[in-house]
Scaffold this motif. Structure first.
Motif, PDB file in Angstrom:
ATOM      1  N   LEU A 184       0.832  -1.203   0.000  1.00 35.32           N
ATOM      2  CA  LEU A 184       0.000   0.000   0.000  1.00 35.32           C
ATOM      3  C   LEU A 184       0.866   1.252   0.000  1.00 35.32           C
ATOM      4  O   LEU A 184       0.549   2.242  -0.680  1.00 35.32           O
ATOM      5  N   ARG A 185       1.966   1.217   0.737  1.00 38.80           N
ATOM      6  CA  ARG A 185       2.868   2.381   0.800  1.00 38.80           C
ATOM      7  C   ARG A 185       3.696   2.517  -0.470  1.00 38.80           C
ATOM      8  O   ARG A 185       3.784   3.605  -1.067  1.00 38.80           O
ATOM      9  N   PHE A 186       4.305   1.434  -0.923  1.00 36.05           N
ATOM     10  CA  PHE A 186       5.236   1.507  -2.051  1.00 36.05           C
ATOM     11  C   PHE A 186       4.523   1.718  -3.378  1.00 36.05           C
ATOM     12  O   PHE A 186       4.955   2.511  -4.207  1.00 36.05           O
ATOM     13  N   GLU A 187       3.405   1.019  -3.585  1.00 35.88           N
ATOM     14  CA  GLU A 187       2.693   1.096  -4.861  1.00 35.88           C
ATOM     15  C   GLU A 187       1.640   2.190  -4.866  1.00 35.88           C
ATOM     16  O   GLU A 187       1.134   2.568  -5.927  1.00 35.88           O
ATOM     17  N   ASN A 188       1.268   2.673  -3.669  1.00 36.93           N
ATOM     18  CA  ASN A 188       0.231   3.707  -3.531  1.00 36.93           C
ATOM     19  C   ASN A 188      -1.069   3.266  -4.212  1.00 36.93           C
ATOM     20  O   ASN A 188      -1.627   3.971  -5.055  1.00 36.93           O
ATOM     21  N   ILE A 189      -1.533   2.058  -3.870  1.00 37.69           N
ATOM     22  CA  ILE A 189      -2.765   1.521  -4.434  1.00 37.69           C
ATOM     23  C   ILE A 189      -3.723   1.156  -3.304  1.00 37.69           C
ATOM     24  O   ILE A 189      -3.364   1.199  -2.126  1.00 37.69           O
ATOM     25  N   LYS A 225      -0.264  10.838  -4.628  1.00 34.60           N
ATOM     26  CA  LYS A 225       0.514  11.516  -3.592  1.00 34.60           C
ATOM     27  C   LYS A 225       2.014  11.445  -3.864  1.00 34.60           C
ATOM     28  O   LYS A 225       2.738  12.428  -3.695  1.00 34.60           O
ATOM     29  N   THR A 226       2.483  10.272  -4.304  1.00 31.73           N
ATOM     30  CA  THR A 226       3.920  10.117  -4.555  1.00 31.73           C
ATOM     31  C   THR A 226       4.357  10.959  -5.739  1.00 31.73           C
ATOM     32  O   THR A 226       5.390  11.642  -5.684  1.00 31.73           O
ATOM     33  N   GLY A 227       3.589  10.912  -6.835  1.00 37.78           N
ATOM     34  CA  GLY A 227       3.922  11.720  -8.003  1.00 37.78           C
ATOM     35  C   GLY A 227       3.903  13.203  -7.696  1.00 37.78           C
ATOM     36  O   GLY A 227       4.761  13.953  -8.154  1.00 37.78           O
ATOM     37  N   THR A 228       2.921  13.617  -6.897  1.00 37.24           N
ATOM     38  CA  THR A 228       2.826  15.022  -6.507  1.00 37.24           C
ATOM     39  C   THR A 228       3.995  15.426  -5.624  1.00 37.24           C
ATOM     40  O   THR A 228       4.569  16.517  -5.783  1.00 37.24           O
ATOM     41  N   ALA A 252      -4.291  -4.227  -4.241  1.00 42.59           N
ATOM     42  CA  ALA A 252      -3.145  -4.958  -3.706  1.00 42.59           C
ATOM     43  C   ALA A 252      -3.457  -6.446  -3.587  1.00 42.59           C
ATOM     44  O   ALA A 252      -2.624  -7.292  -3.927  1.00 42.59           O
ATOM     45  N   LEU A 253      -4.653  -6.776  -3.121  1.00 40.49           N
ATOM     46  CA  LEU A 253      -5.026  -8.185  -2.978  1.00 40.49           C
ATOM     47  C   LEU A 253      -5.091  -8.874  -4.331  1.00 40.49           C
ATOM     48  O   LEU A 253      -4.662 -10.035  -4.470  1.00 40.49           O
ATOM     49  N   SER A 297      10.224   3.007 -11.019  1.00 38.31           N
ATOM     50  CA  SER A 297       9.738   3.108  -9.635  1.00 38.31           C
ATOM     51  C   SER A 297      10.078   4.510  -9.146  1.00 38.31           C
ATOM     52  O   SER A 297      11.195   4.997  -9.371  1.00 38.31           O
ATOM     53  N   THR A 298       9.134   5.170  -8.483  1.00 40.59           N
ATOM     54  CA  THR A 298       9.425   6.511  -7.967  1.00 40.59           C
ATOM     55  C   THR A 298      10.461   6.476  -6.848  1.00 40.59           C
ATOM     56  O   THR A 298      10.993   7.516  -6.468  1.00 40.59           O
ATOM     57  N   SER A 299      10.760   5.287  -6.337  1.00 38.64           N
ATOM     58  CA  SER A 299      11.812   5.184  -5.325  1.00 38.64           C
ATOM     59  C   SER A 299      13.170   5.559  -5.906  1.00 38.64           C
ATOM     60  O   SER A 299      14.114   5.848  -5.162  1.00 38.64           O
ATOM     61  N   PHE A 300      13.287   5.590  -7.245  1.00 39.63           N
ATOM     62  CA  PHE A 300      14.542   5.963  -7.891  1.00 39.63           C
ATOM     63  C   PHE A 300      14.597   7.453  -8.236  1.00 39.63           C
ATOM     64  O   PHE A 300      15.577   7.909  -8.825  1.00 39.63           O
TER      65      PHE A 300
END
Length: 281
Positions: free
Chosen positions: A69-74, A240-243, A79-80, A215-218
């Motif tokens: 949920l945190r890493f993929e922001n889904i 949220k991550t993209g923003t 996720a399931l 991956s936005t982690s990069f």
């Protein structure tokens, strides 16, 4: 799949299948470089007995579902559904820890599977674009053999996609496509990049280099590459991550970084907009 079943999946095995490289292990503790930031020492620990993670750099942790949920922001249902294909990766007993299963690449060749061709066509990717950037990857995951669309990264690994599978094989990294341009376009995932290429296939567009993060982690890790360009066009997700990444870059480098998300406002990302052009979001 239930939440309980999802959290019964072995997290170490899942991280391996998704392309995260183990930094070190000691007993039941498995250490990784944090997927949430750039760091020089691994601070992300998975306790394989508890099947839980903890990020010492942030002081946060949880189970496998919390991580996704945190890493993929889904969402939880998304996720399931994504974890359904990994249900064979059951958590081992504490006294019987097997070797980490990894995705083993069996062959790489031009895309020929009708199912994969239908898949990228369903994403409205032009065949000429797919033929140029994608390959068909046959791989082994556990005891079963699968095939997927493969997008190669800069260190020899692949992002893998199929209608009901999203994963990668080690090593995981970004993809930098250099055309000798002074402008750079940055994308979060390769389907965003392929959508951009398809949209502009027959259009007169300025010469650009391309960076697909995978991956936005990069994002922070790749900032030195981005800073070397005169202008950087960001095509990140509307989440949220993209923003967060976009806002941070605009604040640090005003005038150099450009937020291009107005093109697909109201949609999840550029690929989503491209698939639904002419329909309400």
């Amino acid at each position: 799949m239930t939440i309980k079943e999802a959290n019964a999946i072995d997290m170490v095995s899942y991280l391996s299948v998704m392309g995260f490289v183990l930094a070190k292990s000691k007993g039941i503790n498995y250490w990784y470089y944090s997927p949430f930031r750039q760091e020089s020492e691994p601070s992300f620990k998975v306790n394989r007995h508890r099947n839980q993670w903890y990020d010492f750099g942030e002081g946060s942790g949880g189970n496998l579902l919390d991580f996704i949920l945190r890493f993929e922001n889904i969402s939880i249902p998304e996720a399931l559904k994504r974890l359904e294909q990994h249900k064979h990766l059951s958590a081992p007993a504490a006294d019987d820890l097997p070797a980490d299963p990894v995705i083993e690449i069996l062959s790489v060749h031009a895309v020929s599977s009708p199912a994969l061709i239908r898949y990228y066509q369903s994403r409205r990717i032009a065949m000429e674009i797919a033929d140029h950037y994608l390959q068909e990857v046959r791989y082994k995951n556990g005891e079963k053999t699968y095939y997927a669309l493969g997008f190669k990264n800069d260190v020899g690994g692949y992002e893998l996609r199929a209608p009901y599978f999203k994963g990668s094989c080690s090593p995981k990294a970004s993809t930098w496509i250099k055309n000798g341009a002074e402008n750079l376009a940055v994308f979060e995932g390769f389907f965003d990049f392929l959508s951009y290429q398809t949209i502009n296939q027959n259009q007169p567009v300025p010469l650009r280099d391309f960076l697909v993060l995978n991956s936005t982690s990069f994002f922070e890790l790749q900032l030195p590459i981005m800073q070397a360009y005169k202008w950087v066009h960001l095509y990140l997700d509307n989440d949220k991550t993209g923003t967060r990444c976009t806002t941070s870059a605009l604040q640090k480098f005003p005038g150099q970084f450009i937020d291009e998300r107005c093109l697909y406002a109201g949609y999840k990302d550029l690929s989503d907009w491209h698939q639904h052009i002419g329909t309400a979001p």
